[in-house]
Structures are given as C-alpha cells and as structure tokens.
Design a protein around this motif. Structure first.
Motif, PDB file in Angstrom:
ATOM      1  N   LEU A 258      33.134  30.171  38.529  1.00 33.12           N
ATOM      2  CA  LEU A 258      34.580  30.752  38.680  1.00 33.12           C
ATOM      3  C   LEU A 258      35.508  30.368  40.054  1.00 33.12           C
ATOM      4  N   GLU A 259      34.818  30.016  41.092  1.00 30.55           N
ATOM      5  CA  GLU A 259      35.502  29.642  41.846  1.00 30.55           C
ATOM      6  C   GLU A 259      36.827  28.992  41.660  1.00 30.55           C
ATOM      7  N   SER A 260      36.671  27.520  40.474  1.00 30.44           N
ATOM      8  CA  SER A 260      37.857  26.844  40.534  1.00 30.44           C
ATOM      9  C   SER A 260      39.000  27.558  38.824  1.00 30.44           C
ATOM     10  N   GLN A 261      38.347  28.200  38.509  1.00 28.36           N
ATOM     11  CA  GLN A 261      39.412  28.234  36.702  1.00 28.36           C
ATOM     12  C   GLN A 261      40.588  29.360  37.834  1.00 28.36           C
ATOM     13  N   SER A 266      44.342  26.018  37.258  1.00 29.70           N
ATOM     14  CA  SER A 266      44.726  26.759  35.937  1.00 29.70           C
ATOM     15  C   SER A 266      45.428  28.453  36.929  1.00 29.70           C
ATOM     16  N   ARG A 267      44.598  28.721  37.520  1.00 27.72           N
ATOM     17  CA  ARG A 267      45.349  29.929  38.868  1.00 27.72           C
ATOM     18  C   ARG A 267      44.639  31.044  37.735  1.00 27.72           C
ATOM     19  N   GLY A 268      43.922  31.173  36.915  1.00 27.44           N
ATOM     20  CA  GLY A 268      42.683  32.411  36.146  1.00 27.44           C
ATOM     21  C   GLY A 268      43.542  32.068  34.875  1.00 27.44           C
ATOM     22  N   SER A 269      44.930  31.326  34.374  1.00 29.16           N
ATOM     23  CA  SER A 269      45.513  32.539  33.102  1.00 29.16           C
ATOM     24  C   SER A 269      44.214  31.744  32.271  1.00 29.16           C
ATOM     25  N   LEU A 275      37.511  38.225  29.688  1.00 24.08           N
ATOM     26  CA  LEU A 275      36.655  38.067  30.012  1.00 24.08           C
ATOM     27  C   LEU A 275      36.364  37.954  31.278  1.00 24.08           C
ATOM     28  N   ARG A 276      37.107  38.660  31.817  1.00 25.29           N
ATOM     29  CA  ARG A 276      36.389  38.554  33.757  1.00 25.29           C
ATOM     30  C   ARG A 276      35.219  39.993  33.358  1.00 25.29           C
ATOM     31  N   MET A 277      35.562  40.780  32.609  1.00 22.06           N
ATOM     32  CA  MET A 277      34.630  41.829  32.886  1.00 22.06           C
ATOM     33  C   MET A 277      33.110  40.948  32.210  1.00 22.06           C
ATOM     34  N   LYS A 278      33.682  40.365  31.001  1.00 24.56           N
ATOM     35  CA  LYS A 278      32.173  39.408  30.749  1.00 24.56           C
ATOM     36  C   LYS A 278      31.410  38.641  31.588  1.00 24.56           C
ATOM     37  N   ILE A 279      32.225  37.967  32.556  1.00 20.02           N
ATOM     38  CA  ILE A 279      32.021  37.435  33.802  1.00 20.02           C
ATOM     39  C   ILE A 279      30.954  38.049  34.510  1.00 20.02           C
ATOM     40  N   ALA A 280      31.083  39.208  35.198  1.00 19.56           N
ATOM     41  CA  ALA A 280      30.988  40.491  36.020  1.00 19.56           C
ATOM     42  C   ALA A 280      30.195  40.776  35.773  1.00 19.56           C
ATOM     43  N   ILE A 308      29.135  30.329  41.384  1.00 17.88           N
ATOM     44  CA  ILE A 308      29.191  31.551  39.534  1.00 17.88           C
ATOM     45  C   ILE A 308      29.243  30.276  38.583  1.00 17.88           C
ATOM     46  N   LEU A 309      28.544  29.599  37.629  1.00 18.15           N
ATOM     47  CA  LEU A 309      29.456  28.729  36.693  1.00 18.15           C
ATOM     48  C   LEU A 309      29.282  29.122  35.441  1.00 18.15           C
TER      49      LEU A 309
END
Length: 472
Positions: A258-261, A266-269, A275-280, A308-309
């Motif tokens: 998640l850090e690299s994303q 890509s700066r979270g693009s 998708l962010r809510m799904k990851i959470a 978090i992978l």
C-alpha cells in the motif's frame, strides 16, 4: 469411492444394524408369548367354573320360605383352579419382567451406539475439515507442491505445515538474488521476486544480517504464520536456513505494498475511493482475526502501509509478523519497544503499555494515509517533521475543512456522508487515550456499509455500467 464419506457412514450403518437386531429380538419375543399362552389349559369354562352359577332371584311372601338347595359339586376342585390361575399369573409376570429387562437393554444399547456414532462422526468431520483446510491452504497464492520440485523436506507441526526449501532452488528462482529482482528492503534484508518452473511467482525475504534479533524475528514469523490462515493475512509458504542465512517464502502480491501505491511513482492514482475503502476493510478483517479469533490473540505491533500487501485485484493482506506477540502471557511482558515512527501508539511509546488498542491506533494512521494521501510523518518545514495525526486532527473534526485535505486523486469523488463517517472512525482510532479507541470489530462494522457489495461490503452502487473493481 471417497474414503472419508464411507468412514463417516459406517457409524450410522452399525447403528441401523443394532436397532434392527434388538427390535427384531423384541418383537419375536412378544409374538412368541401368545403362542405359549395358548398351549396352557383354558382358564375357565362353563363346566369348570370355580364358582356356582348365580341363582335366579325369587320374590316370595315373607311368610314363606324355600329350602336352599345345596351347591352343586364342581367338576374341578376350587383349590386346583386357583393354583392354575396363580401359576399362569406368575408365568405372565415373569414374561413381562423379562420383556422389560430386554427392552431396557435394547434401548440402552441403542443410546450407546448412537453416542459412539456421534463421536465417530465428529472425529471424521474434524479430519475432513482439516484436510479441506490443508487443501485450501495449498491452493492459496502459490501452489507450492507442484512448483518447488526440489523440496528438501516437509516440516510438520501441530498447527500447520511449511515446506523447507533448498537454498539452491531459491537461488535459481531469484537469479542468484539479483538486484533486478529486489521488491523491497527491510531492516534485516531484502525481498526478492522468485520465478519457479512454470512461470509461477513467489516473494523471498532474505535475512542475512541482524544477529540474534534477526533470528528471533525469523522464528517468530515461522511460528505465527505457520499456523495462521486467513484471506487477509499473507501466506507463508516455506522457509530455508543455510549457512547463517534465513529465508522466508511468501505468496506473491502483484500490486506490491500500500505504501508503494500511495507514495510511490503513481501517487495513489490507481486507488479510487472505493478501492481505498476496500483496502481499509480488508485490513480491519485481518486485524480482527488476529485480535478476536486467534488463540491466544495476536498483537501485530508493526502495522503500517508498507506491511499491507495488495494482490492483482487489490485484495489486502497483512504481512511481516516478526514483531508480533501474543496478547497474553510472558511474550507480551518481555518485549522491548519496537515499531515504526508515526504508527506507534503514544501509550506504548511513553509507558510501554501494549494492547490490541495499539494496533487500532496504527490502523487509524493507515486510514488517514488512505484519506489524505500523505505519509505518516512529513517535514512541513526543513527542521520540523510533523505527524499526520497532529496535522490532520484539527481539520478532521471540521466539516467545512475536511473536503480540502482529502487526497486530490479522490477529492469530490465520494459521498460526503461517507467521507464524514470515515473521518470520524479515523479520529476515534488515533485517540491518545486507548480506552477511547474502538475495538477493531467496531471499526470493521463501521466500514462494511461504505464498501460496494462487489468488493466485499454491503453498499449498493447504482450504476448502469458493470462494476469494475479497478475502475472504482
């Protein structure tokens, strides 16, 4: 034929045989009883009645009297007839007692058989479940059996199994641990991309320095991940110990951390609001499993965005259990202060108090990263680093300022009510007082309604086009 199904049906077959046998014996006995009774002399007849027939009643004048005739002499003496009745009564009483005893024994044996069948069924079911779990584990991520055809041995433990992999196999799969295969770098070594026969992939963490601390973390990770199986916890497939080097083999996660994303090129693009809510939500589910369903409960102690992978479909899995400890017992009391700056809870940092709420605090920091797109600690001024919690807290509670601090990639692309709810959850998670923080189970239930059903939540998204997870 499936041996499991045949073994599970055998207790019920034996029960049916027991029931048939005893009921057959029971009914046979009672069908024989009337036959025996018919072989005995009849109890009474008009000619052998032990009592005289009743005389007709005559109404006579009071002045007249008739002589009462003597009772006729019966053909069979009364004493003999009474003896026959008593014997027959005693005979039937004995038959009734025997039938009662036999039926009681039959019922008792049926109950015992049913109980034994239930125990065998439970054992068979548990064995089948364990086989299913092992089968499902072997299919999660990398199918290690067909891929690693040079396995040295299998290490079997009470709570799971891991493959001990030959060093030469890992060396070949990582192109001799080439720098071009490096996926990331940790405190005790690098993580390499490994390609095995058939083109299937894995991630290999090589721990080649760090001394005793490195050894402890290696053993800790093998112990915990060797017995933990959950969709939101990374799968440890195998390990290797070779000339002081220690290596761990994980399932490969195509989208990295998640850090690299969030903070990489890509700066979270690639990460939409949903998708962010799904990851959470996935991360909360993994933490809930560690806190509520592991026995004893597990405190991760190093939850952060780099641990978090994300797989090809952006399903999140918690990784790196080198610092994890059990929530109860001596292991919790004898740990030194460890963690990553920006994620460590204040009570643990200042007083050394470690609980499950410490993980909840770290989760709140990750949630803020997803919300605002900033690192946990950033330098707002050249010599003054500032934590994301300190910077965001005053604006999270102000609804007029909150939309302005959201990551520009997702700004104005969500329902404001959902934004306010996520901000409220984040504020509760990063409270300085641990008793004010919610349990991770409460956090999980707060996030489920914000995630579309197609991504594991309960939110129904009204859209005429098919829902594509990568486009959300």
């Amino acid at each position: 034929m499936n041996p499991t199904s045949s073994s599970s049906s055998s207790p019920f077959l034996s029960l049916v045989i027991w029931v048939f046998f005893f009921f057959f014996f029971f009914f046979f006995f009672f069908l024989q009883a009337p036959t025996n009774a018919r072989e005995l002399p009849p109890m009474s007849s008009p000619l052998h009645s032990p009592f005289p027939s009743p005389l007709p009643t005559l109404i006579l004048p009071s002045s007249q009297s008739l002589p009462i005739p003597a009772s006729p002499s019966p053909a069979t003496p009364p004493s003999t007839v009474m003896q026959i009745i008593v014997e027959k009564h005693h005979h039937y009483h004995k038959e009734l007692m025997v039938a009662t005893v036999l039926s009681s024994i039959a019922i008792f044996m049926i109950i015992i058989s049913a109980f034994c069948a239930w125990i065998l069924w439970r054992r068979t079911t548990q064995t089948a479940d364990s086989k299913d779990i092992q089968s499902s584990d072997s299919t999660m991520g990398l199918a290690l059996g067909p891929i690693l055809n040079k396995l040295n041995s299998l290490k079997t433990s009470k709570k799971g199994f891991l493959a001990m992999v030959e060093y030469s196999t890992l060396e070949s799969a990582t192109n001799n641990f080439s720098e071009s295969n490096v996926l990331g770098e940790g405190g005790f070594g690098c993580v390499y991309k490994a390609s095995f026969d058939g083109g299937l992939l894995a991630a290999v963490k090589k721990l080649d320095h760090g001394g005793q601390e490195c050894v402890r973390e290696f053993e800790n990770e093998v112990d915990l991940l060797g017995r933990i199986r959950h969709p939101n916890v990374v799968s440890l497939l195998g390990y290797c110990v070779h000339e002081g080097k220690r290596l761990l083999v994980y399932e490969f996660m195509q989208n990295g951390s998640l850090e690299s994303q969030l903070h990489g090129a890509s700066r979270g693009s690639h990460l939409s609001w949903h998708l962010r809510m799904k990851i959470a939500l996935d991360t909360a589910r993994g933490l809930e499993y560690l806190h509520e369903h592991c026995n004893p409960p597990v405190i991760h102690r190093d939850l952060k965005s780099s641990n978090i992978l994300l797989d090809a479909d952006y399903n999140a899995r918690i990784s790196d259990f080198g610092l994890a400890v059990n929530a109860v017992g001596p292991s919790k009391e004898n740990v030194k202060l460890s963690g990553t700056v920006g994620y460590v809870a204040p009570e643990y940092l200042l007083d050394g108090k470690l609980t499950e709420k410490s993980d909840v605090y770290a989760f709140g920091v990750v949630l803020l990263e997803l919300l605002v797109g900033r690192k946990p600690v950033e330098k707002t001024e050249p010599s003054l680093p500032q934590s994301i919690v300190t910077w965001a807290m005053p604006q999270l509670t102000d609804r007029s300022k909150l939309p302005n601090i959201v990551d520009p990639v997702i700004r104005n692309k969500m329902d404001l009510k959902h934004l306010y709810q996520v901000a409220a959850v984040a504020v509760l998670c990063v409270q300085p007082e641990p008793s004010y923080r919610p349990l991770i189970t409460d956090v999980l239930h707060s996030l489920i309604p914000l995630v579309p059903t197609e991504l594991g939540g309960t939110l129904r998204v009204v859209d005429s086009s098919p829902l594509n997870p990568k486009a959300l």
